[in-house]
Scaffold this motif. Structure first.
Motif, PDB file in Angstrom:
ATOM      1  N   ARG A 135      42.343  15.375  62.044  1.00 49.33           N
ATOM      2  CA  ARG A 135      42.945  15.875  63.284  1.00 49.33           C
ATOM      3  C   ARG A 135      42.932  14.795  64.360  1.00 49.33           C
ATOM      4  O   ARG A 135      43.947  14.525  65.000  1.00 49.33           O
ATOM      5  CB  ARG A 135      42.195  17.119  63.767  1.00 49.33           C
ATOM      6  CG  ARG A 135      42.692  17.657  65.088  1.00 49.33           C
ATOM      7  CD  ARG A 135      41.954  18.920  65.567  1.00 49.33           C
ATOM      8  NE  ARG A 135      40.555  18.953  65.220  1.00 49.33           N
ATOM      9  CZ  ARG A 135      40.001  19.844  64.374  1.00 49.33           C
ATOM     10  NH1 ARG A 135      40.733  20.755  63.797  1.00 49.33           N
ATOM     11  NH2 ARG A 135      38.726  19.816  64.125  1.00 49.33           N
ATOM     12  N   TRP A 136      41.788  14.128  64.558  1.00 51.31           N
ATOM     13  CA  TRP A 136      41.685  13.108  65.594  1.00 51.31           C
ATOM     14  C   TRP A 136      42.468  11.857  65.237  1.00 51.31           C
ATOM     15  O   TRP A 136      42.994  11.176  66.111  1.00 51.31           O
ATOM     16  CB  TRP A 136      40.229  12.796  65.917  1.00 51.31           C
ATOM     17  CG  TRP A 136      39.647  13.900  66.738  1.00 51.31           C
ATOM     18  CD1 TRP A 136      38.736  14.833  66.338  1.00 51.31           C
ATOM     19  CD2 TRP A 136      39.976  14.227  68.094  1.00 51.31           C
ATOM     20  NE1 TRP A 136      38.476  15.713  67.351  1.00 51.31           N
ATOM     21  CE2 TRP A 136      39.229  15.363  68.443  1.00 51.31           C
ATOM     22  CE3 TRP A 136      40.839  13.680  69.033  1.00 51.31           C
ATOM     23  CZ2 TRP A 136      39.311  15.948  69.698  1.00 51.31           C
ATOM     24  CZ3 TRP A 136      40.913  14.270  70.293  1.00 51.31           C
ATOM     25  CH2 TRP A 136      40.155  15.381  70.611  1.00 51.31           C
ATOM     26  N   LYS A 137      42.585  11.564  63.959  1.00 55.46           N
ATOM     27  CA  LYS A 137      43.399  10.430  63.525  1.00 55.46           C
ATOM     28  C   LYS A 137      44.842  10.642  63.979  1.00 55.46           C
ATOM     29  O   LYS A 137      45.470   9.725  64.524  1.00 55.46           O
ATOM     30  CB  LYS A 137      43.329  10.298  62.002  1.00 55.46           C
ATOM     31  CG  LYS A 137      44.170   9.182  61.442  1.00 55.46           C
ATOM     32  CD  LYS A 137      44.055   9.149  59.917  1.00 55.46           C
ATOM     33  CE  LYS A 137      44.984   8.122  59.321  1.00 55.46           C
ATOM     34  NZ  LYS A 137      44.916   8.129  57.846  1.00 55.46           N
ATOM     35  N   ALA A 178      49.126   9.280  70.236  1.00 60.75           N
ATOM     36  CA  ALA A 178      48.930   8.764  71.584  1.00 60.75           C
ATOM     37  C   ALA A 178      49.052   7.238  71.638  1.00 60.75           C
ATOM     38  O   ALA A 178      49.094   6.663  72.735  1.00 60.75           O
ATOM     39  CB  ALA A 178      47.550   9.187  72.108  1.00 60.75           C
ATOM     40  N   GLY A 179      49.110   6.594  70.480  1.00 55.25           N
ATOM     41  CA  GLY A 179      49.223   5.139  70.453  1.00 55.25           C
ATOM     42  C   GLY A 179      47.963   4.426  70.909  1.00 55.25           C
ATOM     43  O   GLY A 179      48.020   3.305  71.411  1.00 55.25           O
ATOM     44  N   ILE A 180      46.829   5.048  70.731  1.00 54.02           N
ATOM     45  CA  ILE A 180      45.558   4.459  71.146  1.00 54.02           C
ATOM     46  C   ILE A 180      45.190   3.333  70.190  1.00 54.02           C
ATOM     47  O   ILE A 180      45.233   3.488  68.976  1.00 54.02           O
ATOM     48  CB  ILE A 180      44.442   5.522  71.188  1.00 54.02           C
ATOM     49  CG1 ILE A 180      44.790   6.592  72.230  1.00 54.02           C
ATOM     50  CG2 ILE A 180      43.076   4.887  71.470  1.00 54.02           C
ATOM     51  CD1 ILE A 180      43.900   7.803  72.196  1.00 54.02           C
ATOM     52  N   LYS A 181      44.832   2.191  70.730  1.00 50.16           N
ATOM     53  CA  LYS A 181      44.448   1.024  69.936  1.00 50.16           C
ATOM     54  C   LYS A 181      43.085   0.532  70.390  1.00 50.16           C
ATOM     55  O   LYS A 181      42.755   0.564  71.562  1.00 50.16           O
ATOM     56  CB  LYS A 181      45.456  -0.127  70.112  1.00 50.16           C
ATOM     57  CG  LYS A 181      46.887   0.233  69.813  1.00 50.16           C
ATOM     58  CD  LYS A 181      47.131   0.292  68.326  1.00 50.16           C
ATOM     59  CE  LYS A 181      48.599   0.573  68.069  1.00 50.16           C
ATOM     60  NZ  LYS A 181      48.840   1.162  66.787  1.00 50.16           N
ATOM     61  N   LEU A 182      42.296   0.058  69.429  1.00 46.72           N
ATOM     62  CA  LEU A 182      41.021  -0.563  69.753  1.00 46.72           C
ATOM     63  C   LEU A 182      41.249  -2.042  70.039  1.00 46.72           C
ATOM     64  O   LEU A 182      42.073  -2.691  69.403  1.00 46.72           O
ATOM     65  CB  LEU A 182      40.046  -0.435  68.588  1.00 46.72           C
ATOM     66  CG  LEU A 182      39.580   0.993  68.261  1.00 46.72           C
ATOM     67  CD1 LEU A 182      38.713   0.984  67.011  1.00 46.72           C
ATOM     68  CD2 LEU A 182      38.812   1.575  69.433  1.00 46.72           C
TER      69      LEU A 182
END
Length: 74
Positions: free
Chosen positions: A61-63, A69-73
């Protein structure tokens, strides 16, 4: 909160189930439930297999949320 401990990798399934069953009994005890509730906790006795499934489902789900959301580390 203390660190969570894991059983050794080769612990027999029967031992894990026995320990889990005993913990489940404690988490259903009215005194334990009341004490945990007073601290803001809600006990949810379960099985090791159910917890593993919950964790896999939560990760998936969080993946999806992170990817959408396009979240990147960095």
């Amino acid at each position: 909160m203390p660190a969570k401990k894991k059983a050794p990798a080769k612990t027999p399934k029967e031992v894990i189930e026995k320990v889990n069953g005993e913990i489940g009994k404690v988490l259903k005890d009215p005194g334990t439930v009341q004490s945990l509730a007073a601290q803001g906790y809600e006990p949810a006795p379960s099985t090791a297999a159910a917890l593993a499934k919950h964790m896999r489902d939560d990760q998936e789900r969080w993946k999806k949320v992170i990817q959408t959301a396009g979240i990147k580390l960095n």
